[in-house]
Scaffold this motif. Structure first.
Motif, PDB file in Angstrom:
ATOM      1  N   VAL A 114       0.862  -1.187   0.000  1.00 12.10           N
ATOM      2  CA  VAL A 114       0.000   0.000   0.000  1.00 12.10           C
ATOM      3  C   VAL A 114       0.899   1.237   0.000  1.00 12.10           C
ATOM      4  CG1 VAL A 114      -1.958  -1.070   1.176  1.00 12.10           C
ATOM      5  CG2 VAL A 114      -0.135  -0.008   2.531  1.00 12.10           C
ATOM      6  N   SER A 115       0.302   2.392  -0.310  1.00 16.26           N
ATOM      7  CA  SER A 115       1.075   3.635  -0.342  1.00 16.26           C
ATOM      8  C   SER A 115       0.137   4.833  -0.323  1.00 16.26           C
ATOM      9  CB  SER A 115       1.945   3.695  -1.611  1.00 16.26           C
ATOM     10  OG  SER A 115       1.133   3.658  -2.765  1.00 16.26           O
ATOM     11  N   SER A 116       0.706   6.000  -0.015  1.00 15.78           N
ATOM     12  CA  SER A 116       0.036   7.296  -0.206  1.00 15.78           C
ATOM     13  C   SER A 116      -1.290   7.420   0.517  1.00 15.78           C
ATOM     14  CB  SER A 116      -0.167   7.559  -1.710  1.00 15.78           C
ATOM     15  OG  SER A 116       1.021   7.359  -2.425  1.00 15.78           O
ATOM     16  N   GLY A 117      -1.389   6.856   1.743  1.00 15.20           N
ATOM     17  CA  GLY A 117      -2.661   6.803   2.450  1.00 15.20           C
ATOM     18  C   GLY A 117      -3.455   8.095   2.473  1.00 15.20           C
ATOM     19  N   PRO A 118      -2.987   9.175   3.110  1.00 14.40           N
ATOM     20  CA  PRO A 118      -3.779  10.407   3.159  1.00 14.40           C
ATOM     21  C   PRO A 118      -4.014  11.019   1.782  1.00 14.40           C
ATOM     22  CG  PRO A 118      -2.029  10.429   4.810  1.00 14.40           C
ATOM     23  CD  PRO A 118      -1.761   9.270   3.908  1.00 14.40           C
ATOM     24  N   PHE A 119      -3.049  10.852   0.882  1.00 15.41           N
ATOM     25  CA  PHE A 119      -3.183  11.438  -0.443  1.00 15.41           C
ATOM     26  C   PHE A 119      -4.296  10.762  -1.249  1.00 15.41           C
ATOM     27  CE2 PHE A 119       1.560  12.188   0.186  1.00 15.41           C
ATOM     28  CZ  PHE A 119       1.360  13.471   0.688  1.00 15.41           C
ATOM     29  N   GLN A 120      -4.586   9.510  -0.948  1.00 14.39           N
ATOM     30  CA  GLN A 120      -5.670   8.844  -1.660  1.00 14.39           C
ATOM     31  C   GLN A 120      -6.996   9.564  -1.433  1.00 14.39           C
ATOM     32  OE1 GLN A 120      -6.023   4.581  -1.606  1.00 14.39           O
ATOM     33  NE2 GLN A 120      -3.855   4.271  -1.133  1.00 14.39           N
ATOM     34  N   TYR A 121      -7.234  10.008  -0.188  1.00 11.47           N
ATOM     35  CA  TYR A 121      -8.468  10.731   0.099  1.00 11.47           C
ATOM     36  C   TYR A 121      -8.518  12.060  -0.663  1.00 11.47           C
ATOM     37  CZ  TYR A 121      -9.120   7.366   3.865  1.00 11.47           C
ATOM     38  OH  TYR A 121      -9.284   6.205   4.585  1.00 11.47           O
ATOM     39  N   ALA A 122      -7.367  12.712  -0.767  1.00 10.65           N
ATOM     40  CA  ALA A 122      -7.309  13.986  -1.480  1.00 10.65           C
ATOM     41  C   ALA A 122      -7.568  13.798  -2.976  1.00 10.65           C
ATOM     42  CB  ALA A 122      -5.950  14.641  -1.254  1.00 10.65           C
ATOM     43  N   ILE A 123      -7.004  12.753  -3.564  1.00 12.98           N
ATOM     44  CA  ILE A 123      -7.210  12.524  -4.996  1.00 12.98           C
ATOM     45  C   ILE A 123      -8.658  12.111  -5.270  1.00 12.98           C
ATOM     46  CG2 ILE A 123      -6.501  11.136  -6.980  1.00 12.98           C
ATOM     47  CD1 ILE A 123      -4.533  13.360  -6.071  1.00 12.98           C
ATOM     48  N   ALA A 124      -9.300  11.470  -4.315  1.00  5.06           N
ATOM     49  CA  ALA A 124     -10.727  11.178  -4.480  1.00  5.06           C
ATOM     50  C   ALA A 124     -11.507  12.472  -4.679  1.00  5.06           C
ATOM     51  CB  ALA A 124     -11.255  10.413  -3.263  1.00  5.06           C
ATOM     52  N   GLU A 125     -11.130  13.522  -3.956  1.00  7.87           N
ATOM     53  CA  GLU A 125     -11.784  14.818  -4.138  1.00  7.87           C
ATOM     54  C   GLU A 125     -11.352  15.470  -5.447  1.00  7.87           C
ATOM     55  OE1 GLU A 125     -12.154  17.464  -0.843  1.00  7.87           O
ATOM     56  OE2 GLU A 125     -12.019  15.846   0.657  1.00  7.87           O
ATOM     57  N   ALA A 126     -10.080  15.313  -5.807  1.00  6.18           N
ATOM     58  CA  ALA A 126      -9.597  15.904  -7.058  1.00  6.18           C
ATOM     59  C   ALA A 126     -10.360  15.372  -8.264  1.00  6.18           C
ATOM     60  CB  ALA A 126      -8.104  15.626  -7.223  1.00  6.18           C
ATOM     61  N   LEU A 127     -10.658  14.088  -8.256  1.00  2.00           N
ATOM     62  CA  LEU A 127     -11.358  13.478  -9.387  1.00  2.00           C
ATOM     63  C   LEU A 127     -12.767  14.034  -9.569  1.00  2.00           C
ATOM     64  CD1 LEU A 127     -10.096   9.823  -8.971  1.00  2.00           C
ATOM     65  CD2 LEU A 127      -9.899  11.175 -11.069  1.00  2.00           C
ATOM     66  N   ARG A 128     -13.259  14.751  -8.567  1.00  2.00           N
ATOM     67  CA  ARG A 128     -14.598  15.338  -8.659  1.00  2.00           C
ATOM     68  C   ARG A 128     -14.555  16.838  -8.960  1.00  2.00           C
ATOM     69  NH1 ARG A 128     -17.519  11.067  -7.331  1.00  2.00           N
ATOM     70  NH2 ARG A 128     -16.818   9.623  -5.697  1.00  2.00           N
ATOM     71  N   LEU A 129     -13.386  17.351  -9.334  1.00  2.00           N
ATOM     72  CA  LEU A 129     -13.296  18.755  -9.728  1.00  2.00           C
ATOM     73  C   LEU A 129     -14.172  19.004 -10.958  1.00  2.00           C
ATOM     74  CD1 LEU A 129      -9.459  19.413  -9.332  1.00  2.00           C
ATOM     75  CD2 LEU A 129     -11.292  20.409  -7.950  1.00  2.00           C
ATOM     76  N   PRO A 130     -14.702  20.219 -11.109  1.00  2.00           N
ATOM     77  CA  PRO A 130     -15.592  20.507 -12.244  1.00  2.00           C
ATOM     78  C   PRO A 130     -14.847  20.551 -13.565  1.00  2.00           C
ATOM     79  CG  PRO A 130     -15.123  22.508 -11.010  1.00  2.00           C
ATOM     80  CD  PRO A 130     -14.540  21.377 -10.210  1.00  2.00           C
ATOM     81  N   ASP A 131     -15.613  20.493 -14.653  1.00  2.00           N
ATOM     82  CA  ASP A 131     -15.008  20.522 -15.986  1.00  2.00           C
ATOM     83  C   ASP A 131     -14.144  21.758 -16.197  1.00  2.00           C
ATOM     84  OD1 ASP A 131     -16.210  18.146 -16.603  1.00  2.00           O
ATOM     85  OD2 ASP A 131     -17.829  19.026 -17.794  1.00  2.00           O
ATOM     86  N   ALA A 132     -14.486  22.852 -15.525  1.00  2.00           N
ATOM     87  CA  ALA A 132     -13.716  24.085 -15.705  1.00  2.00           C
ATOM     88  C   ALA A 132     -12.247  23.886 -15.343  1.00  2.00           C
ATOM     89  CB  ALA A 132     -14.322  25.207 -14.858  1.00  2.00           C
ATOM     90  N   TYR A 133     -11.975  23.018 -14.383  1.00  2.00           N
ATOM     91  CA  TYR A 133     -10.577  22.772 -14.017  1.00  2.00           C
ATOM     92  C   TYR A 133      -9.816  22.169 -15.193  1.00  2.00           C
ATOM     93  CZ  TYR A 133      -6.384  20.538 -12.367  1.00  2.00           C
ATOM     94  OH  TYR A 133      -5.069  20.157 -12.259  1.00  2.00           O
ATOM     95  N   TYR A 134     -10.384  21.152 -15.820  1.00  2.00           N
ATOM     96  CA  TYR A 134      -9.709  20.462 -16.918  1.00  2.00           C
ATOM     97  C   TYR A 134      -9.575  21.382 -18.135  1.00  2.00           C
ATOM     98  CZ  TYR A 134     -10.775  16.497 -13.949  1.00  2.00           C
ATOM     99  OH  TYR A 134     -10.865  15.646 -12.873  1.00  2.00           O
ATOM    100  N   GLU A 135     -10.593  22.187 -18.381  1.00  2.00           N
ATOM    101  CA  GLU A 135     -10.526  23.129 -19.500  1.00  2.00           C
ATOM    102  C   GLU A 135      -9.424  24.155 -19.278  1.00  2.00           C
ATOM    103  OE1 GLU A 135     -14.493  24.578 -19.446  1.00  2.00           O
ATOM    104  OE2 GLU A 135     -15.367  22.697 -20.202  1.00  2.00           O
ATOM    105  N   GLY A 136      -9.316  24.636 -18.029  1.00  2.00           N
ATOM    106  CA  GLY A 136      -8.266  25.600 -17.722  1.00  2.00           C
ATOM    107  C   GLY A 136      -6.883  24.986 -17.826  1.00  2.00           C
ATOM    108  N   LEU A 137      -6.744  23.740 -17.382  1.00  2.00           N
ATOM    109  CA  LEU A 137      -5.463  23.045 -17.467  1.00  2.00           C
ATOM    110  C   LEU A 137      -5.015  22.897 -18.908  1.00  2.00           C
ATOM    111  CD1 LEU A 137      -3.223  21.300 -16.048  1.00  2.00           C
ATOM    112  CD2 LEU A 137      -4.746  19.330 -16.433  1.00  2.00           C
ATOM    113  N   ARG A 138      -5.948  22.467 -19.762  1.00  2.00           N
ATOM    114  CA  ARG A 138      -5.606  22.287 -21.178  1.00  2.00           C
ATOM    115  C   ARG A 138      -5.227  23.611 -21.824  1.00  2.00           C
ATOM    116  NH1 ARG A 138      -9.668  18.235 -20.973  1.00  2.00           N
ATOM    117  NH2 ARG A 138     -11.291  19.759 -21.437  1.00  2.00           N
ATOM    118  N   ALA A 139      -5.990  24.658 -21.537  1.00  2.00           N
ATOM    119  CA  ALA A 139      -5.711  25.962 -22.145  1.00  2.00           C
ATOM    120  C   ALA A 139      -4.349  26.488 -21.710  1.00  2.00           C
ATOM    121  CB  ALA A 139      -6.817  26.951 -21.772  1.00  2.00           C
ATOM    122  N   ASP A 140      -4.035  26.322 -20.432  1.00  2.00           N
ATOM    123  CA  ASP A 140      -2.750  26.788 -19.914  1.00  2.00           C
ATOM    124  C   ASP A 140      -1.599  26.040 -20.577  1.00  2.00           C
ATOM    125  OD1 ASP A 140      -1.017  28.171 -17.876  1.00  2.00           O
ATOM    126  OD2 ASP A 140      -0.708  26.102 -17.231  1.00  2.00           O
TER     127      ASP A 140
END
Length: 395
Positions: free
Chosen positions: A275-301
């Motif tokens: 196993v690995s990255s215990g606390p970070f797994q919870y954080a990435i669970a929230e990251a995966l639920r970021l709105p589409d605007a995040y991904y659009e901004g990432l691509r544009a940047d």
């Protein structure tokens, strides 16, 4: 000692070129456009989620072997919402220590000595090492640069006939990577459909590295091969939080696959990190639920940064292959009077104060990659502008 310490399967693999070039960047004070890591942190809300998990004691001890339920559910929801792929988070999702472990565990689980593994070269350097550790034989199929007749470089393309000819009775699986590092090629739906038909016809498995799935430009479409007919039960899809959310140091990756393939990969993974990255797994669970605007901004940047660096490289005399995806750009150095990427990259810090990576390290057919050099553009705009200004010294 009558034998050398290193297992002979790994004898051809020394210190990675990334370690060498990063050390050169440090010793010369050069701008490091070699190794692909961002120089800024990811979203604040995701960092705060990791802090909350630490404070609340979530993940500070061993998390469940397959990954915390919250993250496995978020991964399954992401695959369903983005691609229409339904995966049971309990039996078809496995959290790993980054995509690197996912690749290693998949190949160790699915490949036996004597099996052939087809990989599209140039390929990420861990592919070759993992095939070797599994006792397999790597069979490269080369993506070839195709110049744009209108000028301005071009793109790398896959010869489907060459791929088909590479399959033998000993072929076990195809190791796929799209969006493709280092060339920036995004395989089209038509190309992936042809690969899928070949896999079904010849009863092959596919391990598909899709860590750059959200980093696609100019209207390019990322198509998971698992979504195509006949591929759901024969594909292990690999994803990662590092590239999408700029937390490469957290090392949170995953696989999605059928229950049978997931169980196989888990059997190998449990004896790697467990196993690995215990606390970070919870954080990435929230990251995966970021709105589409995040991904659009990432691509544009990133697209703006791609264009800044690409135009600067062209002005400095490189021939530039415009990437459709990832955050790397491949260049041809022959217009600058050199055909040796290794020598060029080792001299570039002194000549221009910039570090890049020779593409030849990603090839079995070293001569095919000799004149090509990769630059990363996942850096701050001011850093890229300074790099462009320095590279003008080559002109």
């Amino acid at each position: 000692m009558t034998r050398t310490p290193l297992n002979r399967r790994l004898a051809e693999f020394g210190t990675t070129i990334f370690a060498e070039m990063s050390a050169l960047a440090t010793s010369t004070g050069s701008i490091n456009l070699g190794q692909g890591f961002p120089d800024t942190d990811g979203p604040l809300e995701v960092r705060e989620a990791a802090e909350r998990a630490l404070r609340e004691g979530r993940g500070n001890q061993y998390p469940p072997g397959p990954g915390v339920p919250e993250l496995r559910t978020a991964i399954a929801d992401h695959q369903r919402a983005r691609y229409g792929l339904d995966h049971d988070p309990d039996t078809e999702v496995l959290v790993t220590a980054g995509a690197t472990e996912a690749i290693a565990a998949s190949l160790l689980a699915l490949v036996e000595p004597g099996d052939e593994v087809i990989a599209l070269e140039p390929y990420y350097d861990s592919y070759a090492a993992c095939v070797a550790m599994a006792g397999g034989t790597r069979v490269p199929v080369t993506l070839r640069p195709q110049r744009d007749p209108r000028g301005g470089g071009g793109r790398y393309v896959l010869d489907l006939d060459e791929l088909r000819a590479a399959v033998t009775p000993r072929t076990r699986l195809i190791l796929l990577n799209t969006p493709h590092n280092p060339t920036g090629t995004v395989l089209s739906r038509a190309e992936l459909t042809a690969i899928a038909e070949l896999a079904v016809e010849r009863d092959l498995l596919v391990v598909s590295d899709e860590v750059y799935e959200h980093l696609v430009f100019d209207g390019a479409e990322h198509v998971p091969i698992a979504s195509l007919p006949g591929m759901r039960e024969r594909t292990v899809t690999i994803g990662s939080a590092g590239k999408t959310y700029s937390f490469t140091g957290w090392k949170v990756g995953w696989t999605t696959a059928s229950p049978e393939l997931t169980a196989a990969v888990r059997s190998a993974k449990q004896f790697l990190t467990y196993v690995s990255s215990g606390p970070f797994q919870y954080a990435i669970a929230e990251a995966l639920r970021l709105p589409d605007a995040y991904y659009e901004g990432l691509r544009a940047d990133l697209q703006a940064k791609r264009d800044l660096l690409g135009e600067g490289l062209a002005q400095a005399g490189f021939e530039v292959y415009r990437p459709q995806g990832t955050y790397f750009v491949t260049t041809d150095i022959r217009p600058l009077g050199s055909g040796d990427g290794f020598a060029f990259c080792r001299s570039l810090p002194e000549r221009a104060g910039v570090v890049a990576i020779p593409n030849a390290v990603f090839y079995d057919h070293r001569e095919a990659g000799a004149p090509f050099v990769r630059f990363a553009f996942c850096k701050r705009t001011d850093v890229l502008q300074e790099a462009v200004d320095r590279l003008k010294r080559l002109g």
